[in-house]
Design an enzyme around this catalytic site. Structure first.
Site, PDB file in Angstrom:
ATOM      1  N   ASP A  52       0.867  -1.174   0.000  1.00 22.63           N
ATOM      2  CA  ASP A  52       0.000   0.000   0.000  1.00 22.63           C
ATOM      3  C   ASP A  52       0.911   1.235   0.000  1.00 22.63           C
ATOM      4  O   ASP A  52       2.096   1.133   0.353  1.00 22.63           O
ATOM      5  CB  ASP A  52      -0.882  -0.040   1.248  1.00 22.63           C
ATOM      6  CG  ASP A  52      -1.639   1.245   1.466  1.00 22.63           C
ATOM      7  OD1 ASP A  52      -2.410   1.639   0.570  1.00 22.63           O
ATOM      8  OD2 ASP A  52      -1.446   1.873   2.524  1.00 22.63           O
ATOM      9  N   ASP A  94      -0.215   5.105   0.920  1.00 23.74           N
ATOM     10  CA  ASP A  94      -0.488   6.065   1.991  1.00 23.74           C
ATOM     11  C   ASP A  94      -0.556   5.368   3.344  1.00 23.74           C
ATOM     12  O   ASP A  94      -1.354   4.460   3.561  1.00 23.74           O
ATOM     13  CB  ASP A  94      -1.813   6.796   1.731  1.00 23.74           C
ATOM     14  CG  ASP A  94      -1.759   7.674   0.499  1.00 23.74           C
ATOM     15  OD1 ASP A  94      -0.848   8.519   0.409  1.00 23.74           O
ATOM     16  OD2 ASP A  94      -2.631   7.521  -0.380  1.00 23.74           O
ATOM     17  N   ASP A  98      -1.529  -0.764   6.049  1.00 17.79           N
ATOM     18  CA  ASP A  98      -1.830  -0.140   7.337  1.00 17.79           C
ATOM     19  C   ASP A  98      -3.322  -0.060   7.625  1.00 17.79           C
ATOM     20  O   ASP A  98      -3.718   0.517   8.639  1.00 17.79           O
ATOM     21  CB  ASP A  98      -1.250   1.278   7.374  1.00 17.79           C
ATOM     22  CG  ASP A  98      -1.988   2.220   6.430  1.00 17.79           C
ATOM     23  OD1 ASP A  98      -2.176   1.846   5.245  1.00 17.79           O
ATOM     24  OD2 ASP A  98      -2.390   3.315   6.867  1.00 17.79           O
TER      25      ASP A  98
END
Length: 224
Positions: free
Chosen positions: A11, A13, A168
């Site tokens: 991922d 961001d 995250d």
């Protein structure tokens, strides 16, 4: 490289880049410009990882399609202005990714960003050709649909058990589960590690370089 993982998918961001604050600010500014009630920080962090239209509708489910389009533009205008200097990478990210490439891993990005935004930050970091493949939310299905991971697997000619997804947010880990891919949860991004544990990651890390150490230890153990 002898680890069974051959493809590392990240991922962007909150996993590679420290951009969560800008996303929250941009979403709140867009709400003001659209005449909508601002959502609090935690509510906005809870939608990070989704494609932007899906994120907006999660926060404002009563929006009509034309309102989503206008809100999306408000968000983009604010975020691009804030991102004139790209969000910094988390400590150890650049060095770890370079090491992963040197060790023979295939590298990919699976992000909720739009293609235009992803290309902009890749260019800013000089990474236009760094990753083997990247997928952005506006060119495939939004997380947690596994389509973007399946496309990455197909591009790299890999099986699901050869890949590892690092993220995250719950959307990252649920997408990985939906694709039959193991996942790693990072604790420093958008969502709490307690929430991410519900998706049974094979590893939890508080700092990105811990992933490098774990993979190197696995590779070493397979050689012994």
């Amino acid at each position: 490289m002898s680890s069974e993982y051959k493809l590392l998918i990240f991922d962007w961001d909150g996993t590679l880049a420290d951009s969560i604050g800008r996303i929250v600010t941009s979403m709140q500014e867009a709400a003001q410009r659209a005449g909508r009630a601002e959502r609090d920080d935690e509510a906005i962090k809870g939608i990070i990882g989704l494609g932007l239209p899906e994120a907006i509708l999660t926060l404002y489910p009563d929006m009509a399609p034309e309102q989503v389009i206008a809100f999306r533009q408000h968000y983009a205008n604010t975020y691009i202005a804030l991102d004139a200097e790209p969000s910094p990478l988390f400590a150890g990210v650049a060095e770890s990714l370079e090491a992963f490439r040197a060790q023979g891993y295939r590298l990919a990005v699976a992000t909720g960003k739009a293609r235009r935004g992803l290309d902009r930050v890749l260019k800013a970091h000089g990474w236009e050709r760094f990753f083997d493949v990247t997928r952005a939310a506006d060119e495939t299905a939004s997380k947690p649909d596994p389509l973007m991971l399946n496309q990455i697997l197909a591009h790299c000619d890999m099986r699901s058990e050869q890949a590892l997804m690092v993220g995250d947010a719950s959307f990252d880990l649920l997408m990985a589960r939906n694709a039959g891919i193991d996942s790693v949860a990072v604790s420093y991004g958008a969502q709490s590690i307690e929430r991410l544990r519900d998706f049974d990651p094979v590893l939890e890390v508080d700092h990105f370089p811990e992933l490098r150490g774990w993979l190197e230890a696995r590779a070493h153990s397979r050689l012994c």
